[in-house]
Design a protein around this motif. Structure first.
Motif, PDB file in Angstrom:
ATOM      1  N   ILE A   1      70.334  14.843 -36.149  1.00 20.39           N
ATOM      2  CA  ILE A   1      69.047  15.346 -36.606  1.00 20.39           C
ATOM      3  C   ILE A   1      68.420  16.104 -35.429  1.00 20.39           C
ATOM      4  O   ILE A   1      67.919  15.488 -34.481  1.00 20.39           O
ATOM      5  N   PRO A   2      68.468  17.439 -35.439  1.00 23.08           N
ATOM      6  CA  PRO A   2      67.981  18.231 -34.306  1.00 23.08           C
ATOM      7  C   PRO A   2      66.452  18.207 -34.197  1.00 23.08           C
ATOM      8  O   PRO A   2      65.761  17.684 -35.078  1.00 23.08           O
ATOM      9  N   VAL A  58      68.905  10.765 -33.882  1.00 28.12           N
ATOM     10  CA  VAL A  58      67.709  11.604 -33.953  1.00 28.12           C
ATOM     11  C   VAL A  58      67.398  12.097 -32.542  1.00 28.12           C
ATOM     12  O   VAL A  58      67.016  11.329 -31.663  1.00 28.12           O
ATOM     13  N   MET A  59      67.584  13.388 -32.332  1.00 30.43           N
ATOM     14  CA  MET A  59      67.472  13.953 -30.995  1.00 30.43           C
ATOM     15  C   MET A  59      66.027  13.973 -30.502  1.00 30.43           C
ATOM     16  O   MET A  59      65.074  13.939 -31.291  1.00 30.43           O
ATOM     17  N   ARG A  60      65.869  14.008 -29.188  1.00 35.52           N
ATOM     18  CA  ARG A  60      64.531  14.186 -28.611  1.00 35.52           C
ATOM     19  C   ARG A  60      63.930  15.479 -29.164  1.00 35.52           C
ATOM     20  O   ARG A  60      64.575  16.520 -29.196  1.00 35.52           O
ATOM     21  N   GLY A  61      62.692  15.394 -29.588  1.00 38.96           N
ATOM     22  CA  GLY A  61      62.036  16.548 -30.202  1.00 38.96           C
ATOM     23  C   GLY A  61      62.040  16.486 -31.719  1.00 38.96           C
ATOM     24  O   GLY A  61      61.317  17.246 -32.373  1.00 38.96           O
ATOM     25  N   ALA A  62      62.833  15.583 -32.283  1.00 39.81           N
ATOM     26  CA  ALA A  62      62.890  15.433 -33.738  1.00 39.81           C
ATOM     27  C   ALA A  62      61.901  14.366 -34.198  1.00 39.81           C
ATOM     28  O   ALA A  62      61.807  13.301 -33.601  1.00 39.81           O
ATOM     29  N   ILE A  63      61.175  14.671 -35.263  1.00 40.60           N
ATOM     30  CA  ILE A  63      60.306  13.695 -35.916  1.00 40.60           C
ATOM     31  C   ILE A  63      60.781  13.552 -37.357  1.00 40.60           C
ATOM     32  O   ILE A  63      60.764  14.519 -38.123  1.00 40.60           O
ATOM     33  N   VAL A  64      61.218  12.361 -37.708  1.00 40.28           N
ATOM     34  CA  VAL A  64      61.536  12.053 -39.102  1.00 40.28           C
ATOM     35  C   VAL A  64      60.250  11.504 -39.712  1.00 40.28           C
ATOM     36  O   VAL A  64      59.827  10.388 -39.411  1.00 40.28           O
ATOM     37  N   LEU A  65      59.614  12.332 -40.549  1.00 40.81           N
ATOM     38  CA  LEU A  65      58.307  12.018 -41.109  1.00 40.81           C
ATOM     39  C   LEU A  65      58.463  11.625 -42.578  1.00 40.81           C
ATOM     40  O   LEU A  65      58.889  12.444 -43.404  1.00 40.81           O
ATOM     41  N   PHE A  66      58.134  10.388 -42.890  1.00 40.05           N
ATOM     42  CA  PHE A  66      58.279   9.935 -44.271  1.00 40.05           C
ATOM     43  C   PHE A  66      57.065  10.352 -45.087  1.00 40.05           C
ATOM     44  O   PHE A  66      55.922  10.244 -44.641  1.00 40.05           O
ATOM     45  N   THR A  67      57.352  10.877 -46.259  1.00 42.31           N
ATOM     46  CA  THR A  67      56.303  11.445 -47.097  1.00 42.31           C
ATOM     47  C   THR A  67      55.222  10.415 -47.421  1.00 42.31           C
ATOM     48  O   THR A  67      55.523   9.251 -47.701  1.00 42.31           O
ATOM     49  N   ASN A 104      79.163  -1.687 -38.862  1.00 50.14           N
ATOM     50  CA  ASN A 104      79.185  -0.587 -37.893  1.00 50.14           C
ATOM     51  C   ASN A 104      78.199   0.506 -38.307  1.00 50.14           C
ATOM     52  O   ASN A 104      78.551   1.505 -38.937  1.00 50.14           O
ATOM     53  N   VAL A 105      76.957   0.305 -37.940  1.00 48.70           N
ATOM     54  CA  VAL A 105      75.893   1.255 -38.264  1.00 48.70           C
ATOM     55  C   VAL A 105      74.936   1.319 -37.087  1.00 48.70           C
ATOM     56  O   VAL A 105      74.720   0.329 -36.382  1.00 48.70           O
ATOM     57  N   ALA A 106      74.389   2.506 -36.843  1.00 49.33           N
ATOM     58  CA  ALA A 106      73.505   2.674 -35.694  1.00 49.33           C
ATOM     59  C   ALA A 106      72.401   3.680 -36.005  1.00 49.33           C
ATOM     60  O   ALA A 106      72.576   4.595 -36.823  1.00 49.33           O
ATOM     61  N   ILE A 107      71.266   3.483 -35.315  1.00 48.74           N
ATOM     62  CA  ILE A 107      70.186   4.470 -35.256  1.00 48.74           C
ATOM     63  C   ILE A 107      69.952   4.730 -33.780  1.00 48.74           C
ATOM     64  O   ILE A 107      69.556   3.824 -33.037  1.00 48.74           O
ATOM     65  N   THR A 108      70.215   5.949 -33.327  1.00 49.21           N
ATOM     66  CA  THR A 108      70.164   6.249 -31.895  1.00 49.21           C
ATOM     67  C   THR A 108      69.400   7.552 -31.646  1.00 49.21           C
ATOM     68  O   THR A 108      68.956   8.222 -32.575  1.00 49.21           O
ATOM     69  N   GLY A 109      69.283   7.893 -30.363  1.00 47.61           N
ATOM     70  CA  GLY A 109      68.587   9.120 -29.972  1.00 47.61           C
ATOM     71  C   GLY A 109      67.194   8.826 -29.467  1.00 47.61           C
ATOM     72  O   GLY A 109      66.727   7.682 -29.452  1.00 47.61           O
ATOM     73  N   GLU A 110      66.499   9.885 -29.045  1.00 51.71           N
ATOM     74  CA  GLU A 110      65.158   9.739 -28.478  1.00 51.71           C
ATOM     75  C   GLU A 110      64.100  10.368 -29.363  1.00 51.71           C
ATOM     76  O   GLU A 110      62.993  10.685 -28.896  1.00 51.71           O
ATOM     77  N   GLY A 111      64.400  10.539 -30.625  1.00 54.53           N
ATOM     78  CA  GLY A 111      63.442  11.088 -31.571  1.00 54.53           C
ATOM     79  C   GLY A 111      62.468  10.039 -32.080  1.00 54.53           C
ATOM     80  O   GLY A 111      62.415   8.906 -31.604  1.00 54.53           O
ATOM     81  N   ILE A 112      61.700  10.430 -33.091  1.00 59.60           N
ATOM     82  CA  ILE A 112      60.594   9.610 -33.598  1.00 59.60           C
ATOM     83  C   ILE A 112      60.728   9.424 -35.103  1.00 59.60           C
ATOM     84  O   ILE A 112      61.018  10.373 -35.837  1.00 59.60           O
TER      85      ILE A 112
END
Length: 493
Positions: A86-87, A106-115, A143-151
Motif C-alpha cells: 500500500i504506497p 502499509v508504507m510510510r506516508g500511507a493512510i488507510v482511512l476507513f469510511t 501466517n498473516v502480518a500487518i507491517t510497515g510504517e503507515g497509518i
C-alpha cells in the motif's frame, strides 16, 4: 513528609536497576522469562509483491478502495502468499478482509482511512449472534502480518458516543450538529439507533433463531473494534500506527504465536471503550516496543471460555513499552473466567495513566489468574492507584449509572494469586497500593520487592492474605500508612 522505610537499601536497589538498564532485544526477554516461554513463530512470506495500484486502487482520499483491497489480497493469497504493498497516499475503504500467507504492508506516508459511512460495514456472524465487521478482520488464518510504517485510521468519531463530562465546550458544540443527545443531556450518540441499541438487544435475549435482520436495528450500537484477528496462528503486527478506533484498537482473539512490536496506538482520552492493545485468550504472545495512548485500558489481558481447567491466556511477554494516557498501564481483566498464567511484564513506563498496574474482575466473569511476573516498571503522575487489585469491578457504559450496575453473580469467582512484582518506581500517585478481594476468595500470595512509591495514601487492603513486602518504601503523609480490613499475613520485611 513522612517516610515509611521497610528495611530498604536504596543503593542496592539502584544498583539492581542500573544493571538491568541495558538494551535487550525481544529474544532476550523471551529467553529470560521466569517461566518456560516458547519461542514465538514469526511468519515468513514468499518474496512476491502485489501493489494495490495494479488492482484499481486510487490514493486520492475520496475514491472507495474496498474492491481494490479485496482483489489484491485475494490475488496474493491465491498465488501462495507474499507482500501486499500500500504506497503513500490516502486510501479510503470499507472493511478489509485478511487472508493466510499475506503480509499487508502499509508504507510510510500511507493512510488507510476507513469510511465514516456505517452503512458500508456489513454484519457478520459472531457466536450465536452477529457483530459489525471490524475495519481490519481475519479469522482462522495462518501466517498473516500487518507491517510497515503507515497509518490505519478507524474514523471512530462516526461510531462512538461522547460523554459531555469528557468533552470541551467546543467539542460538544461541534458534535451536536449531528446525531442525538440522551434525555438527560449527558451523552451524545451518532444516531437514535446507537442510543437505543442496548435496550433493543435485550429483546433478542433467548431468541435462538435471531437473524442478521434482527440485529440490524442495533448495528450503530454494535460499534466494531479496529483490528480483530481471531482463531489464527503465526500472526505478526509490526510497525504501523493505529488510531481513532470505534472501539478497542487491537483485539487479537484465540491466537497462537502472536507478535506485536514497534507499533503506535493513539485513541483520544475521551474515546469511549477506546482500549489500546487487548489480548484475548491467546498463547505464546510477545508485545515489544509499543507506545500506547488510549481512551480506556492501555495494554490489557483478557480471557474467557475456559475448558478443562486450562488457562486460555498463557505465555505472554510484554517488554520495553510505554503507555501514556489510559485507564491502566498494564491491565488484567475484567473478564478472566478463561484463566490466565505465565505473564511477564518488564521494563515499561506508565505516564499519566489513571492506574499504573491494574488487576480487575468481579464475580460472574472471574477465574484463576496466577504466576504473573511484573518487573522494572517506572511510573510518573498516576492519577489514582499505582498498584490495584479489584474484585468488585463494575463495567459502566456510556449513559449508565454506576450505582445501578450491581454484582449479583455467584459463579465465576475471580482468584488472583502468585503475583511477583519487583523493581517498581512510581513518582506521584493518589494511592500506593489498593488490594480488594472477596470474602470467599481473598486476593492472596502477592510478593512486592524493591518498590518505591510516593502517594497521598499508602497501603489499603480488604479481604487479602499472604502479602509479602520486601524492601518497599512508601513516601506519604498518610497516617496510618497501612489500612487493612479482613486481611491477614501482611508480611513487611
Amino acid at each position: 513528609m513522612k517516610f515509611l522505610r521497610l528495611t530498604i537499601v536504596l543503593g542496592a536497589m539502584s544498583l539492581c536497576m542500573s544493571a538491568f538498564a541495558q538494551d535487550k532485544d525481544m529474544t532476550w526477554y523471551v529467553k529470560n522469562a521466569p517461566f518456560a516461554m516458547p519461542q514465538t513463530v514469526i511468519p515468513s512470506f514468499p518474496s512476491k509483491t502485489f501493489n494495490i495500484v495494479d488492482y484499481g486502487g486510487v490514493n486520492d482520499g475520496h475514491s472507495l478502495n474496498t474492491q481494490a483491497f479485496d482483489k489484491v489480497i485475494t490475488a496474493c493469497s491465491q498465488a501462495g502468499g507474499g507482500r501486499v504493498i500500500i504506497p503513500p497516499g490516502v486510501w479510503l475503504t470499507a472493511p478489509i478482509q485478511l487472508k493466510s500467507n499475506v503480509d499487508l504492508h502499509v508504507m510510510r506516508g500511507a493512510i488507510v482511512l476507513f469510511t465514516p459511512d456505517r452503512n458500508l460495514f456489513p454484519m457478520i456472524k459472531s457466536g450465536s449472534g452477529y457483530m459489525v465487521q471490524p475495519p481490519v478482520y481475519g479469522a482462522n488464518l495462518e501466517n498473516v502480518a500487518i507491517t510497515g510504517e503507515g497509518i490505519f485510521d478507524g474514523s471512530g468519531e462516526s461510531w462512538r458516543p461522547l460523554k459531555k463530562s469528557k468533552a470541551t465546550e467546543a467539542q460538544w458544540k461541534q458534535w451536536n450538529k449531528t446525531g442525538v443527545v440522551s434525555k438527560d443531556g449527558s451523552v451524545w450518540w451518532p444516531s437514535k439507533e446507537a442510543m437505543n441499541g442496548e435496550e433493543y438487544l435485550k429483546t433478542l435475549k433467548g431468541k435462538k433463531d435471531a437473524t442478521e435482520a434482527d440485529y440490524l436495528p442495533a448495528k450503530d450500537f454494535l460499534r466494531p473494534k479496529l483490528v480483530v484477528i481471531t482463531g489464527s496462528k503465526n500472526v505478526l503486527i509490526d510497525g504501523p500506527t493505529f488510531k481513532n478506533s470505534p472501539n478497542f484498537v487491537l483485539n487479537p482473539q484465540n491466537c497462537v504465536n502472536l507478535t506485536i512490536r514497534n507499533i503506535q496506538v493513539n485513541n483520544e482520552w475521551w474515546a469511549q471503550n477506546g482500549d489500546g492493545i487487548d489480548i484475548s485468550a491467546s498463547k505464546n504472545v510477545v508485545i515489544y516496543k509499543c507506545t500506547v495512548n488510549a481512551g480506556d485500558d492501555g495494554i490489557c489481558m483478557k480471557s474467557s471460555g475456559g475448558k478443562n481447567g486450562e488457562a486460555q491466556l498463557q505465555n505472554v511477554v510484554i517488554a520495553d513499552c510505554i503507555v501514556y494516557h489510559a485507564h491502566g498501564g498494564f491491565v488484567i481483566g475484567s473478564n478472566t473466567d478463561g484463566g490466565m498464567k505465565n505473564v511477564f511484564v518488564s521494563n515499561c513506563n506508565f505516564i499519566g495513566t489513571d492506574i499504573g498496574i491494574r488487576v480487575k474482575s468481579n464475580a460472574g466473569r472471574g477465574g484463576l489468574v496466577r504466576d504473573i511476573y511484573i518487573d522494572n516498571i517506572f511510573m510518573h503522575d498516576i492519577q489514582d492507584e499505582a498498584i490495584l487489585f479489584d474484585t468488585y469491578y463494575d463495567n459502566v457504559g456510556a449513559g449508565q449509572d454506576k450505582e445501578k450496575v450491581k454484582n449479583v453473580a455467584t459463579d465465576k469467582v475471580p482468584e488472583f494469586c502468585n503475583f511477583y512484582i519487583s523493581n517498581v518506581v512510581c513518582n506521584k500517585a493518589e494511592t500506593a497500593f489498593s488490594i480488594t478481594g472477596l470474602p470467599e476468595m481473598p486476593v492472596h500470595n502477592l510478593e512486592f520487592k524493591n518498590v518505591v512509591i510516593s502517594a497521598k495514601d499508602g497501603f489499603v487492603s480488604k479481604d487479602a492474605s499472604n502479602i509479602s513486602l520486601k524492601n518497599v518504601k512508601i513516601i506519604t503523609d498518610a497516617n496510618p500508612v497501612f489500612k487493612t480490613v479482613s486481611s491477614k499475613n501482611i508480611n513487611v520485611q
